[in-house]
Write a protein that holds these residues in place. Structure first.
Motif, PDB file in Angstrom:
ATOM      1  N   ASP A 242      -4.551 -12.177   5.026  1.00  0.00           N
ATOM      2  CA  ASP A 242      -3.830 -12.378   6.282  1.00  0.00           C
ATOM      3  C   ASP A 242      -3.993 -11.150   7.181  1.00  0.00           C
ATOM      4  O   ASP A 242      -3.952 -11.256   8.409  1.00  0.00           O
ATOM      5  CB  ASP A 242      -2.347 -12.615   6.010  1.00  0.00           C
ATOM      6  CG  ASP A 242      -2.110 -13.850   5.159  1.00  0.00           C
ATOM      7  OD1 ASP A 242      -2.243 -14.962   5.694  1.00  0.00           O
ATOM      8  OD2 ASP A 242      -1.825 -13.700   3.948  1.00  0.00           O
ATOM      9  N   ILE A 243      -4.143  -9.993   6.551  1.00  0.00           N
ATOM     10  CA  ILE A 243      -4.375  -8.738   7.261  1.00  0.00           C
ATOM     11  C   ILE A 243      -5.567  -8.067   6.604  1.00  0.00           C
ATOM     12  O   ILE A 243      -5.623  -7.949   5.375  1.00  0.00           O
ATOM     13  CB  ILE A 243      -3.154  -7.790   7.173  1.00  0.00           C
ATOM     14  CG1 ILE A 243      -1.877  -8.494   7.607  1.00  0.00           C
ATOM     15  CG2 ILE A 243      -3.389  -6.535   8.012  1.00  0.00           C
ATOM     16  CD1 ILE A 243      -0.612  -7.699   7.299  1.00  0.00           C
ATOM     17  N   VAL A 244      -6.503  -7.618   7.421  1.00  0.00           N
ATOM     18  CA  VAL A 244      -7.655  -6.871   6.906  1.00  0.00           C
ATOM     19  C   VAL A 244      -7.665  -5.500   7.556  1.00  0.00           C
ATOM     20  O   VAL A 244      -7.589  -5.379   8.778  1.00  0.00           O
ATOM     21  CB  VAL A 244      -8.989  -7.587   7.196  1.00  0.00           C
ATOM     22  CG1 VAL A 244     -10.176  -6.689   6.807  1.00  0.00           C
ATOM     23  CG2 VAL A 244      -9.060  -8.902   6.435  1.00  0.00           C
ATOM     24  N   LYS A 245      -7.734  -4.470   6.740  1.00  0.00           N
ATOM     25  CA  LYS A 245      -7.971  -3.109   7.244  1.00  0.00           C
ATOM     26  C   LYS A 245      -9.406  -2.763   6.883  1.00  0.00           C
ATOM     27  O   LYS A 245      -9.806  -2.836   5.729  1.00  0.00           O
ATOM     28  CB  LYS A 245      -7.013  -2.109   6.617  1.00  0.00           C
ATOM     29  CG  LYS A 245      -7.299  -0.680   7.053  1.00  0.00           C
ATOM     30  CD  LYS A 245      -6.401   0.297   6.312  1.00  0.00           C
ATOM     31  CE  LYS A 245      -6.909   1.725   6.470  1.00  0.00           C
ATOM     32  NZ  LYS A 245      -8.183   1.945   5.754  1.00  0.00           N
ATOM     33  N   ILE A 246     -10.157  -2.357   7.888  1.00  0.00           N
ATOM     34  CA  ILE A 246     -11.581  -2.121   7.685  1.00  0.00           C
ATOM     35  C   ILE A 246     -11.987  -0.830   8.388  1.00  0.00           C
ATOM     36  O   ILE A 246     -11.627  -0.603   9.539  1.00  0.00           O
ATOM     37  CB  ILE A 246     -12.399  -3.333   8.178  1.00  0.00           C
ATOM     38  CG1 ILE A 246     -13.870  -3.226   7.801  1.00  0.00           C
ATOM     39  CG2 ILE A 246     -12.212  -3.580   9.667  1.00  0.00           C
ATOM     40  CD1 ILE A 246     -14.621  -4.554   7.942  1.00  0.00           C
ATOM     41  N   SER A 247     -12.687   0.036   7.681  1.00  0.00           N
ATOM     42  CA  SER A 247     -13.054   1.341   8.225  1.00  0.00           C
ATOM     43  C   SER A 247     -14.440   1.306   8.852  1.00  0.00           C
ATOM     44  O   SER A 247     -15.175   0.321   8.741  1.00  0.00           O
ATOM     45  CB  SER A 247     -13.020   2.399   7.119  1.00  0.00           C
ATOM     46  OG  SER A 247     -14.126   2.215   6.242  1.00  0.00           O
ATOM     47  N   ASP A 248     -14.798   2.419   9.461  1.00  0.00           N
ATOM     48  CA  ASP A 248     -16.134   2.520  10.051  1.00  0.00           C
ATOM     49  C   ASP A 248     -17.224   2.357   8.996  1.00  0.00           C
ATOM     50  O   ASP A 248     -18.232   1.668   9.219  1.00  0.00           O
ATOM     51  CB  ASP A 248     -16.288   3.840  10.807  1.00  0.00           C
ATOM     52  CG  ASP A 248     -15.831   5.053  10.006  1.00  0.00           C
ATOM     53  OD1 ASP A 248     -15.207   4.869   8.943  1.00  0.00           O
ATOM     54  OD2 ASP A 248     -16.085   6.194  10.446  1.00  0.00           O
ATOM     55  N   ALA A 249     -17.029   2.948   7.806  1.00  0.00           N
ATOM     56  CA  ALA A 249     -18.014   2.803   6.729  1.00  0.00           C
ATOM     57  C   ALA A 249     -18.081   1.364   6.231  1.00  0.00           C
ATOM     58  O   ALA A 249     -19.166   0.851   5.935  1.00  0.00           O
ATOM     59  CB  ALA A 249     -17.671   3.742   5.579  1.00  0.00           C
ATOM     60  N   ASP A 250     -16.916   0.711   6.137  1.00  0.00           N
ATOM     61  CA  ASP A 250     -16.885  -0.694   5.723  1.00  0.00           C
ATOM     62  C   ASP A 250     -17.641  -1.579   6.700  1.00  0.00           C
ATOM     63  O   ASP A 250     -18.388  -2.478   6.308  1.00  0.00           O
ATOM     64  CB  ASP A 250     -15.436  -1.195   5.630  1.00  0.00           C
ATOM     65  CG  ASP A 250     -14.562  -0.375   4.700  1.00  0.00           C
ATOM     66  OD1 ASP A 250     -15.096   0.212   3.744  1.00  0.00           O
ATOM     67  OD2 ASP A 250     -13.344  -0.313   4.947  1.00  0.00           O
ATOM     68  N   LEU A 251     -17.434  -1.330   7.990  1.00  0.00           N
ATOM     69  CA  LEU A 251     -18.086  -2.128   9.033  1.00  0.00           C
ATOM     70  C   LEU A 251     -19.603  -2.024   8.958  1.00  0.00           C
ATOM     71  O   LEU A 251     -20.322  -3.017   9.067  1.00  0.00           O
ATOM     72  CB  LEU A 251     -17.609  -1.668  10.409  1.00  0.00           C
ATOM     73  CG  LEU A 251     -16.228  -2.106  10.854  1.00  0.00           C
ATOM     74  CD1 LEU A 251     -15.773  -1.292  12.047  1.00  0.00           C
ATOM     75  CD2 LEU A 251     -16.225  -3.589  11.190  1.00  0.00           C
ATOM     76  N   LEU A 280      -7.223  -4.618  11.446  1.00  0.00           N
ATOM     77  CA  LEU A 280      -7.051  -3.221  11.812  1.00  0.00           C
ATOM     78  C   LEU A 280      -8.348  -2.478  11.541  1.00  0.00           C
ATOM     79  O   LEU A 280      -8.891  -2.546  10.435  1.00  0.00           O
ATOM     80  CB  LEU A 280      -5.922  -2.586  10.989  1.00  0.00           C
ATOM     81  CG  LEU A 280      -4.569  -3.306  11.006  1.00  0.00           C
ATOM     82  CD1 LEU A 280      -3.628  -2.694   9.980  1.00  0.00           C
ATOM     83  CD2 LEU A 280      -3.952  -3.249  12.395  1.00  0.00           C
ATOM     84  N   VAL A 281      -8.845  -1.768  12.531  1.00  0.00           N
ATOM     85  CA  VAL A 281     -10.086  -1.015  12.407  1.00  0.00           C
ATOM     86  C   VAL A 281      -9.751   0.477  12.459  1.00  0.00           C
ATOM     87  O   VAL A 281      -9.093   0.935  13.389  1.00  0.00           O
ATOM     88  CB  VAL A 281     -11.068  -1.354  13.546  1.00  0.00           C
ATOM     89  CG1 VAL A 281     -12.335  -0.496  13.431  1.00  0.00           C
ATOM     90  CG2 VAL A 281     -11.416  -2.832  13.535  1.00  0.00           C
ATOM     91  N   THR A 282     -10.195   1.227  11.451  1.00  0.00           N
ATOM     92  CA  THR A 282      -9.965   2.673  11.445  1.00  0.00           C
ATOM     93  C   THR A 282     -11.304   3.400  11.426  1.00  0.00           C
ATOM     94  O   THR A 282     -12.243   2.968  10.766  1.00  0.00           O
ATOM     95  CB  THR A 282      -9.130   3.102  10.228  1.00  0.00           C
ATOM     96  OG1 THR A 282      -9.815   2.742   9.019  1.00  0.00           O
ATOM     97  CG2 THR A 282      -7.756   2.429  10.245  1.00  0.00           C
ATOM     98  N   ALA A 283     -11.352   4.528  12.131  1.00  0.00           N
ATOM     99  CA  ALA A 283     -12.601   5.285  12.229  1.00  0.00           C
ATOM    100  C   ALA A 283     -12.340   6.782  12.165  1.00  0.00           C
ATOM    101  O   ALA A 283     -12.868   7.568  12.974  1.00  0.00           O
ATOM    102  CB  ALA A 283     -13.339   4.917  13.504  1.00  0.00           C
ATOM    103  N   GLY A 284     -11.497   7.196  11.213  1.00  0.00           N
ATOM    104  CA  GLY A 284     -11.246   8.616  11.017  1.00  0.00           C
ATOM    105  C   GLY A 284     -10.744   9.291  12.270  1.00  0.00           C
ATOM    106  O   GLY A 284      -9.816   8.800  12.935  1.00  0.00           O
ATOM    107  N   ASP A 285     -11.372  10.412  12.623  1.00  0.00           N
ATOM    108  CA  ASP A 285     -10.889  11.165  13.790  1.00  0.00           C
ATOM    109  C   ASP A 285     -11.285  10.547  15.122  1.00  0.00           C
ATOM    110  O   ASP A 285     -10.971  11.086  16.185  1.00  0.00           O
ATOM    111  CB  ASP A 285     -11.362  12.622  13.731  1.00  0.00           C
ATOM    112  CG  ASP A 285     -12.865  12.767  13.677  1.00  0.00           C
ATOM    113  OD1 ASP A 285     -13.569  11.749  13.814  1.00  0.00           O
ATOM    114  OD2 ASP A 285     -13.346  13.907  13.495  1.00  0.00           O
ATOM    115  N   GLU A 286     -11.940   9.378  15.081  1.00  0.00           N
ATOM    116  CA  GLU A 286     -12.245   8.646  16.319  1.00  0.00           C
ATOM    117  C   GLU A 286     -11.111   7.716  16.731  1.00  0.00           C
ATOM    118  O   GLU A 286     -11.114   7.186  17.841  1.00  0.00           O
ATOM    119  CB  GLU A 286     -13.539   7.842  16.159  1.00  0.00           C
ATOM    120  CG  GLU A 286     -14.764   8.681  15.880  1.00  0.00           C
ATOM    121  CD  GLU A 286     -15.117   9.609  17.024  1.00  0.00           C
ATOM    122  OE1 GLU A 286     -14.777   9.288  18.181  1.00  0.00           O
ATOM    123  OE2 GLU A 286     -15.733  10.661  16.759  1.00  0.00           O
TER     124      GLU A 286
END
Length: 398
Positions: A242-251, A280-286
């Motif tokens: 229902d919720i996906v958290k995905i990082s820059d490396a995952d993408l 939710l997309v996370t990209a560290g210090d970006e």
């Protein structure tokens, strides 16, 4: 080398009739502190309601390199810190005040006992953990760059020999899962056939009983033997989220997508995950971005990173997850959160603050902040235009 079968896992769960008398609130606020493994952490408060969150997956020890900027073979000494993404989320939620159970498999060894003690002292429900007689608790070596970023550099044993590969679906705490508002898990367990079966069974129980499932992709190639198999398994599992958290490396791994594209247009990521109303997309210090869809429409946005002094980034993404889940519970569930764009934006900013504070000290769990510290940083951001845009002044008044 000894082979571990993992057939000796037994549930450590102890049924407690007082659970039936708990109040309905899913949040509490720890006020007492104790010292565990040299750290000051919130002590467990008296339980007042059933566990609202169930985290499912691995707990382990991260051996962090004391020498920065050098590869594993040149590191002279290591410091062990408790971790593992689902365990990190569970402890962070408990420190924030959410009632959380942890479903995992730990070895009946010294490290397993240390993790059990730590989880219990922080306030995580450990009665749902299975224990393995003939497989050890996992360790993983983590190199660090001069800037504090980490790189996973392998294990002390072959990956398939650790106890977290043997989570037993038949011994899952079905009533705890059935009563949970949300289950949080990752994808590393999919690399082990037995644990994969258990994680998918747990997610099905939660969803069949009206709960939500949040999956953090958390791509770690060191856990997998075959990259293409990994991609297939992960993509298939994400259909349950229902919720996906995905990082820059995952993408980059799953979709060959660059983080710049995802941050500018997070709905381009959500389009690849049609079963998940919240991405939710996370990209560290970006920074981080989000795209969430409900009957009220599509809500999207970007949140920059909090600029704090970084010591160690291990566990920052897990703390982000915990912060978001905490605000989801506070909002009254995912549907209510997604129906209110203001509350949704606040949840992502709160998540970013939780993640940032975790970078200010070494270790994924030791560095996790208390609720008051996160709230203070969140409140400080309310007047910042780069976080709130034209709504900054209104946010400051709230």
């Amino acid at each position: 080398m000894q082979a571990f079968t993992g057939r000796g896992c037994v549930s450590s769960r102890k049924f407690n009739s007082s659970l039936q008398n708990r109040a309905k609130s899913g949040l509490h606020h720890p006020v007492a502190y104790t010292h565990v493994m040299g750290r000051s952490i919130p002590a467990a408060a008296a339980p007042a309601s059933p566990d609202k969150v169930v985290c499912v997956g691995e707990a382990l020890f991260d051996f962090l390199a004391n020498d920065r900027g050098v590869p594993r073979e040149q590191v002279k000494s290591w410091t062990p810190y408790p971790g593992g993404a689902p365990a990190n989320v569970a402890t962070c939620l408990a420190k924030l005040g959410a009632k959380t159970a942890f479903v995992s498999a730990l070895g009946k060894d010294e490290r397993g006992e240390q993790l059990m003690k730590l989880l219990e002292e922080i306030g995580v429900d450990t009665s749902t953990i299975q224990r393995c007689d003939d497989a050890p608790t996992r360790d993983i070596y983590v190199e660090r760059t001069q800037a504090g970023d980490r790189k996973f550099a392998g294990f002390g044993l072959p990956s398939e020999q650790y106890c977290d590969c043997f989570l037993d679906a038949e011994k899952l705490p079905k009533d705890v899962l059935a009563n949970a508002d949300i289950m949080v898990t990752g994808t590393l367990g999919l690399a082990a056939p037995k644990t994969k079966e258990a994680i998918k069974a747990a997610a099905k129980i939660v969803k069949d009983n009206g709960g939500k499932v949040m999956i953090d992709v958390n791509w770690r190639p060191v856990f997998w033997n075959d990259v293409e198999v990994a991609k297939k398994e992960i993509v298939e599992f994400l259909d349950m989220a229902d919720i996906v958290k995905i990082s820059d490396a995952d993408l980059e791994f799953l979709y060959d997508m660059q983080y710049v594209t995802a941050l500018l247009n997070p709905c381009s990521v959500a389009d690849k995950l049609p079963n998940a109303p919240c991405v939710l997309v996370t990209a560290g210090d970006e920074g981080a971005a989000y795209c969430c869809r409900s009957t009220k429409g599509e809500h999207t946005g970007f949140v920059p990173v909090f600029k704090l002094d970084v010591v160690d980034t291990t566990g920052a993404g897990d703390a982000f997850t915990a912060g978001f889940v905490y605000k989801l519970l506070e909002a009254g569930g995912l549907d209510r959160l997604l129906a209110n764009p203001k509350t949704l934006k606040e949840a992502v900013v709160f998540a970013a603050a939780t993640g940032a504070l975790t970078c200010t000290a070494p270790g994924a769990i030791a560095a996790q902040p208390a609720l008051e510290k996160v709230q203070k940083l969140f409140d400080e951001s309310k007047g910042w235009y780069n976080f709130w845009g034209s709504d900054a002044e209104e946010a400051k008044k709230a």
